[in-house]
Design a protein around this motif. Structure first.
Motif, PDB file in Angstrom:
ATOM      1  N   ASP A  60      64.019 -56.400 118.469  1.00 14.34           N
ATOM      2  CA  ASP A  60      62.793 -55.568 118.608  1.00 14.34           C
ATOM      3  C   ASP A  60      62.989 -54.498 120.220  1.00 14.34           C
ATOM      4  OD1 ASP A  60      61.105 -56.701 116.649  1.00 14.34           O
ATOM      5  OD2 ASP A  60      60.500 -58.564 117.864  1.00 14.34           O
ATOM      6  N   GLN A  61      63.409 -55.022 120.437  1.00 18.63           N
ATOM      7  CA  GLN A  61      64.441 -54.257 121.927  1.00 18.63           C
ATOM      8  C   GLN A  61      64.791 -53.204 121.733  1.00 18.63           C
ATOM      9  OE1 GLN A  61      66.985 -56.294 124.397  1.00 18.63           O
ATOM     10  NE2 GLN A  61      66.125 -54.991 126.118  1.00 18.63           N
ATOM     11  N   ASN A  62      66.000 -53.038 120.752  1.00 11.68           N
ATOM     12  CA  ASN A  62      67.014 -52.040 120.103  1.00 11.68           C
ATOM     13  C   ASN A  62      66.116 -51.084 118.818  1.00 11.68           C
ATOM     14  OD1 ASN A  62      69.444 -52.424 121.131  1.00 11.68           O
ATOM     15  ND2 ASN A  62      69.676 -54.165 119.573  1.00 11.68           N
ATOM     16  N   LEU A  63      64.911 -51.808 118.486  1.00  9.34           N
ATOM     17  CA  LEU A  63      64.070 -50.784 117.220  1.00  9.34           C
ATOM     18  C   LEU A  63      62.893 -49.485 118.404  1.00  9.34           C
ATOM     19  CD1 LEU A  63      62.731 -50.013 115.800  1.00  9.34           C
ATOM     20  CD2 LEU A  63      61.367 -52.260 115.842  1.00  9.34           C
ATOM     21  N   GLN A  64      62.735 -50.413 119.997  1.00  7.90           N
ATOM     22  CA  GLN A  64      61.661 -49.891 120.973  1.00  7.90           C
ATOM     23  C   GLN A  64      63.045 -48.665 121.379  1.00  7.90           C
ATOM     24  OE1 GLN A  64      59.232 -50.086 124.609  1.00  7.90           O
ATOM     25  NE2 GLN A  64      59.996 -52.360 124.070  1.00  7.90           N
ATOM     26  N   HIS A  65      64.129 -49.138 121.557  1.00  9.48           N
ATOM     27  CA  HIS A  65      65.264 -48.247 122.251  1.00  9.48           C
ATOM     28  C   HIS A  65      65.232 -47.051 120.943  1.00  9.48           C
ATOM     29  CE1 HIS A  65      66.640 -51.109 124.642  1.00  9.48           C
ATOM     30  NE2 HIS A  65      65.808 -50.865 124.908  1.00  9.48           N
ATOM     31  N   CYS A  66      65.361 -47.364 119.433  1.00  8.37           N
ATOM     32  CA  CYS A  66      65.504 -46.350 118.661  1.00  8.37           C
ATOM     33  C   CYS A  66      64.519 -45.787 118.850  1.00  8.37           C
ATOM     34  CB  CYS A  66      66.233 -46.828 117.335  1.00  8.37           C
ATOM     35  SG  CYS A  66      67.603 -47.587 117.359  1.00  8.37           S
ATOM     36  N   LEU A  67      63.303 -46.126 118.977  1.00  7.07           N
ATOM     37  CA  LEU A  67      62.104 -45.040 118.857  1.00  7.07           C
ATOM     38  C   LEU A  67      61.903 -44.358 119.435  1.00  7.07           C
ATOM     39  CD1 LEU A  67      59.797 -44.846 116.266  1.00  7.07           C
ATOM     40  CD2 LEU A  67      58.400 -46.760 117.495  1.00  7.07           C
ATOM     41  N   ARG A  68      62.283 -45.147 120.797  1.00  8.82           N
ATOM     42  CA  ARG A  68      61.707 -44.091 122.267  1.00  8.82           C
ATOM     43  C   ARG A  68      62.382 -42.905 122.313  1.00  8.82           C
ATOM     44  NH1 ARG A  68      59.162 -45.123 126.276  1.00  8.82           N
ATOM     45  NH2 ARG A  68      58.983 -47.614 126.239  1.00  8.82           N
ATOM     46  N   ILE A  69      63.763 -42.820 121.627  1.00  7.98           N
ATOM     47  CA  ILE A  69      65.358 -41.766 121.186  1.00  7.98           C
ATOM     48  C   ILE A  69      64.308 -40.714 120.404  1.00  7.98           C
ATOM     49  CG2 ILE A  69      67.663 -41.175 120.774  1.00  7.98           C
ATOM     50  CD1 ILE A  69      67.835 -43.046 122.281  1.00  7.98           C
ATOM     51  N   ALA A  70      64.205 -41.175 118.976  1.00  8.36           N
ATOM     52  CA  ALA A  70      63.899 -40.584 118.539  1.00  8.36           C
ATOM     53  C   ALA A  70      62.360 -39.391 118.307  1.00  8.36           C
ATOM     54  CB  ALA A  70      63.377 -41.464 117.251  1.00  8.36           C
ATOM     55  N   LEU A  71      61.434 -40.314 119.674  1.00  2.01           N
ATOM     56  CA  LEU A  71      59.950 -40.171 119.642  1.00  2.01           C
ATOM     57  C   LEU A  71      59.495 -38.600 120.849  1.00  2.01           C
ATOM     58  CD1 LEU A  71      58.251 -42.884 118.455  1.00  2.01           C
ATOM     59  CD2 LEU A  71      58.781 -40.533 117.052  1.00  2.01           C
ATOM     60  N   SER A  72      60.111 -39.606 121.958  1.00  2.00           N
ATOM     61  CA  SER A  72      60.555 -38.902 123.452  1.00  2.00           C
ATOM     62  C   SER A  72      60.985 -36.931 123.769  1.00  2.00           C
ATOM     63  CB  SER A  72      62.110 -39.264 124.555  1.00  2.00           C
ATOM     64  OG  SER A  72      61.940 -38.703 125.588  1.00  2.00           O
ATOM     65  N   THR A  73      60.686 -36.688 123.920  1.00  2.00           N
ATOM     66  CA  THR A  73      59.829 -35.458 123.766  1.00  2.00           C
ATOM     67  C   THR A  73      61.296 -34.878 125.188  1.00  2.00           C
ATOM     68  OG1 THR A  73      58.097 -35.820 125.734  1.00  2.00           O
ATOM     69  CG2 THR A  73      57.706 -35.221 123.002  1.00  2.00           C
ATOM     70  N   TYR A  74      61.326 -35.791 126.265  1.00  4.13           N
ATOM     71  CA  TYR A  74      62.074 -36.061 127.154  1.00  4.13           C
ATOM     72  C   TYR A  74      63.591 -35.603 126.622  1.00  4.13           C
ATOM     73  CZ  TYR A  74      58.788 -36.727 130.163  1.00  4.13           C
ATOM     74  OH  TYR A  74      56.975 -36.687 130.898  1.00  4.13           O
ATOM     75  N   THR A  75      64.721 -34.686 127.631  1.00  2.00           N
ATOM     76  CA  THR A  75      66.301 -34.589 127.682  1.00  2.00           C
ATOM     77  C   THR A  75      66.988 -36.038 128.981  1.00  2.00           C
ATOM     78  OG1 THR A  75      65.925 -33.343 126.197  1.00  2.00           O
ATOM     79  CG2 THR A  75      67.975 -34.280 126.710  1.00  2.00           C
ATOM     80  N   PRO A  76      67.296 -36.863 128.546  1.00  2.66           N
ATOM     81  CA  PRO A  76      68.065 -37.132 129.714  1.00  2.66           C
ATOM     82  C   PRO A  76      69.174 -36.293 130.220  1.00  2.66           C
ATOM     83  CG  PRO A  76      69.166 -37.899 127.969  1.00  2.66           C
ATOM     84  CD  PRO A  76      67.901 -37.553 127.302  1.00  2.66           C
ATOM     85  N   ASP A  77      70.316 -36.674 131.386  1.00  2.06           N
ATOM     86  CA  ASP A  77      70.912 -35.851 132.116  1.00  2.06           C
ATOM     87  C   ASP A  77      72.062 -36.685 131.513  1.00  2.06           C
ATOM     88  OD1 ASP A  77      73.100 -34.941 133.299  1.00  2.06           O
ATOM     89  OD2 ASP A  77      71.316 -34.057 135.402  1.00  2.06           O
ATOM     90  N   PHE A  78      72.694 -35.632 130.693  1.00  3.25           N
ATOM     91  CA  PHE A  78      74.232 -36.882 130.318  1.00  3.25           C
ATOM     92  C   PHE A  78      74.977 -36.845 131.195  1.00  3.25           C
ATOM     93  CE2 PHE A  78      71.711 -34.679 126.530  1.00  3.25           C
ATOM     94  CZ  PHE A  78      71.880 -35.683 125.764  1.00  3.25           C
ATOM     95  N   THR A  79      75.452 -36.004 131.771  1.00  2.00           N
ATOM     96  CA  THR A  79      76.348 -36.044 132.904  1.00  2.00           C
ATOM     97  C   THR A  79      76.706 -36.759 133.911  1.00  2.00           C
ATOM     98  OG1 THR A  79      76.806 -33.295 132.920  1.00  2.00           O
ATOM     99  CG2 THR A  79      77.702 -34.239 134.994  1.00  2.00           C
ATOM    100  N   ALA A  80      75.116 -36.675 134.344  1.00  2.00           N
ATOM    101  CA  ALA A  80      74.500 -38.100 135.410  1.00  2.00           C
ATOM    102  C   ALA A  80      74.800 -39.627 135.246  1.00  2.00           C
ATOM    103  CB  ALA A  80      73.228 -37.449 135.558  1.00  2.00           C
ATOM    104  N   LEU A  81      74.301 -39.228 133.380  1.00  2.00           N
ATOM    105  CA  LEU A  81      74.263 -40.784 133.129  1.00  2.00           C
ATOM    106  C   LEU A  81      75.967 -41.006 132.902  1.00  2.00           C
ATOM    107  CD1 LEU A  81      71.597 -41.047 130.329  1.00  2.00           C
ATOM    108  CD2 LEU A  81      72.532 -42.354 132.127  1.00  2.00           C
ATOM    109  N   ALA A  82      77.304 -40.491 132.699  1.00  2.77           N
ATOM    110  CA  ALA A  82      78.139 -41.024 132.782  1.00  2.77           C
ATOM    111  C   ALA A  82      78.615 -40.801 134.175  1.00  2.77           C
ATOM    112  CB  ALA A  82      78.617 -39.650 132.067  1.00  2.77           C
ATOM    113  N   LYS A  83      78.663 -40.302 134.948  1.00  2.22           N
ATOM    114  CA  LYS A  83      79.113 -40.715 135.772  1.00  2.22           C
ATOM    115  C   LYS A  83      78.159 -42.185 136.628  1.00  2.22           C
ATOM    116  CE  LYS A  83      79.746 -36.214 137.198  1.00  2.22           C
ATOM    117  NZ  LYS A  83      79.202 -34.752 138.899  1.00  2.22           N
ATOM    118  N   SER A  84      77.751 -42.506 136.201  1.00  2.04           N
ATOM    119  CA  SER A  84      77.306 -43.282 136.447  1.00  2.04           C
ATOM    120  C   SER A  84      77.504 -44.691 135.803  1.00  2.04           C
ATOM    121  CB  SER A  84      75.308 -43.792 136.740  1.00  2.04           C
ATOM    122  OG  SER A  84      74.668 -43.753 135.710  1.00  2.04           O
ATOM    123  N   LYS A  85      78.269 -44.440 135.230  1.00  2.47           N
ATOM    124  CA  LYS A  85      78.765 -45.538 134.666  1.00  2.47           C
ATOM    125  C   LYS A  85      80.317 -45.897 134.725  1.00  2.47           C
ATOM    126  CE  LYS A  85      75.289 -45.872 130.989  1.00  2.47           C
ATOM    127  NZ  LYS A  85      75.161 -47.331 131.412  1.00  2.47           N
TER     128      LYS A  85
END
Length: 595
Positions: free
Chosen positions: A564-589
């Motif tokens: 259920d958790q992965n389903l919600q994550h996948c659905l959120r990405i499929a429907l979200s109108t926001y775009t994440p900051d990929f560079t900032a995410l990469a630096k934080s990991k």
């Protein structure tokens, strides 16, 4: 002065600065405001000469003997140590940067796959495709090797993809939460459906004004383990809001599908939420209401059931019969390759099935004549009845118009007032259809007109019934507004109505842009505030229904074990109108190359 009254020294407040003379004297350099020993690379916490001297004398006492202070050899040695340190630091920085780029690339791949609703394992296929493409496209061997090595370092295995999807979904969810917590009011669309593993999923969609524009996004997909009563739905939503620090009292509109658990007078979700959100209004989805207006009964229902029986006989009796029918269509060069099966859950299904049935009528007759089954003879006799054929043609035309209305009501970013306008326009069309339903006209009933069959009282009665049903549900449609200072509101509305520029802007920009970008908050605070309050409101549960379609596309029978958790994550990405900051995410990991 007692010791208890003495204040502790704070090193940070003393503004200690590194002295460049300490480099040659103690073999230290300043790195990010901290002294670092060039000999052993140890970093000291404070730029204090005593600390540097103590470290140098205790750890590197022989350095002065080998390289006497002030000598050329000492200067050359210090210069060499500094150069070596800078080189090591650049190599380390380059390695970290390359790892971050590889991680950012894997995040982008995961985002694209999530948008396309693809399985986690497809990430490895993407990598293979990239490598194969580079092999063919890049001709320079040195460049090809460099690019291939870089691609191979991208960590996009299926397990990595799962983690990336979780990070991306969490990032866009936090962005949504940050904006939503600042919103004055929000509208909520709620619907419940089961996924392909029979787990009931409660979909929450939110609409709000974020200070710049109106925004609609998936708020949550909450699994329901057992019963789906109003009490349980309310408890789940309340827990979700509390967990994410959201205020239920800010909800100004709750739109549901009209199920008893949603709209029950005392125990329904709407009643329970109204108790904690006094300004909240509840609304039965306008699209659902329009469908209820067109519910068939009596002779029309019998005709519809007969049409479905014929379709099911051809398509579902046996695989052989279905293949033979499709072969017949191909041999007769029919426009379509098959009949459509009606499904009550799908809004457009009835009209589309009727339209296809009418257009393939000749082919259906030929097939029934060639069939040796008893049911075929019964259906053949039925299709020879003129009254039956006339009713089918009439229903096809009527549901074509109803489907057109349904399509106009569907879609994102449509407010309750836009939907009501469409419904009111359709009511006027129904009056036109009623007058048009006569042998001399039938401009809006082309299928019935083409058939040359007689108009019956049942047809006229159904149009009148549609008019009455729409009038009952929508003639007195209204939404109560919050308490305002009416005196100021009236004055502001007069000023707006009297301004030619504002009237022209309203025609050009539309409701939303007019109230958000044209009307001044300083000049018209009351009218603008009321407009934003009302424009925030959903008019239907279309967004939830659409989400369920995406949900089933994600959690297919091949991915039935998706949590259920992965389903919600996948659905959120499929429907979200926001775009994440990929560079900032990469630096934080913690970034690692693919092994």
């Amino acid at each position: 002065m007692s010791l208890s009254t003495l204040k502790k020294r704070k090193v940070d407040s003393e503004n200690r600065q590194f002295n460049n003379e300490w480099t040659e004297k103690y073999a230290f350099i300043a790195v990010d405001a901290n002294p670092v020993c060039l000999i052993c690379n140890e970093c000291l916490a404070v730029s204090k000469e005593y600390n540097l001297r103590r470290h140098f004398n205790t750890t590197h006492a022989k350095f002065n003997t080998t390289f006497p202070p002030g000598s050329a050899a000492r200067k050359q040695k210090i210069s060499g140590l500094t150069l070596c340190y800078e080189q090591r630091r650049r190599i380390l920085f380059r390695a970290c940067t390359d790892q971050e780029r590889a991680t950012a690339a894997s995040l982008r791949v995961a985002w694209i796959l999530g948008k396309k609703k693809k399985p986690f394992t497809d990430s490895e296929t993407v990598k293979e495709c990239m490598l194969a493409s580079i092999e063919e496209v890049v001709t320079d061997e040195k460049t090809r090797k460099s690019v291939i090595d870089s691609i191979r370092q991208i960590p996009i295995s299926d397990t990595s993809n799962i983690r990336r999807v979780e990070s991306l979904a969490s990032d866009v969810f936090e962005t949504l939460m940050d904006k939503l917590r600042k919103a004055e009011v929000m509208s909520l669309a709620v619907d419940e459906s089961t996924d392909n593993s029979d787990v009931a999923q409660l979909c929450l969609y939110v609409r709000f004004y974020d200070g710049a524009c109106f925004h609609e996004d998936l708020l949550g997909l909450i699994p329901l383990e057992g019963q789906t009563t109003g009490e349980i739905l309310f408890a789940k939503i309340s827990a979700f809001f509390e967990e994410n620090n959201l205020d239920l009292a800010r909800i100004n509109m709750l739109v549901t599908d009209g199920a008893p658990s949603m709209v029950g007078r005392d125990q329904g979700l709407a009643a329970r939420m109204a108790a904690v959100a006094p300004q909240m209004r509840s609304l039965h989805c306008l699209i659902h209401q329009s469908l209820l207006c067109a519910k068939l009964s009596g002779e029309l229902k019998e005709t519809m059931d007969s049409v479905m029986a014929i379709i099911n006989f051809i398509r579902c009796t046996s695989s052989l019969q279905h293949r033979l029918f499709r072969k017949l269509l191909a041999d007769m060069s029919a426009e379509y390759k098959d009949l459509l099966i009606h499904n009550d859950i799908r809004w457009l299904s009835k009209g589309n099935a009727l339209k296809r049935f009418c257009e393939l009528k000749e082919e259906i007759l030929v097939f029934l004549q060639s069939s040796k089954l008893k049911k075929a003879g019964k259906f053949l006799s039925l299709m020879g009845n003129n009254e039956f054929n006339a009713t089918v043609c009439f229903l096809s035309d009527v549901f074509y118009h109803l489907n057109q209305l349904n399509m106009e009501l569907q879609g994102r970013d449509k407010t309750v007032f836009e939907l009501v306008e469409k419904l009111r326009a359709f009511q006027r069309k129904l009056s036109l259809f009623s007058a048009d339903l006569c042998p001399e006209k039938m401009l809006h009933f082309p299928t019935l007109r083409k058939s040359g069959l007689q108009i019956t009282e049942v047809m006229s009665g159904f149009i009148d019934s549609l008019k009455n049903n729409f009038a009952t549900r929508f003639d007195d449609f209204s939404i109560s507004i919050p308490s305002l200072d009416e005196s100021f509101l009236q004055l502001e509305l007069i000023d707006i109505q009297s301004s030619d520029d504002l009237q022209q802007s309203l025609q050009q920009a539309g409701y939303e842009k007019f109230w958000t970008h044209v009307v001044s908050q300083e000049k018209f605070p009351h009218s603008r505030g009321l407009a934003l309050f009302l424009l925030t409101m959903f008019g239907s549960t279309y967004t939830c229904e659409s989400s369920f379609s995406h949900m089933n596309a994600i959690k297919t029978h091949n991915r039935i074990s998706l949590t259920d958790q992965n389903l919600q994550h996948c659905l959120r990405i499929a429907l979200s109108t926001y775009t994440p900051d990929f560079t900032a995410l990469a630096k934080s990991k913690k970034c690692h190359f693919s092994h």
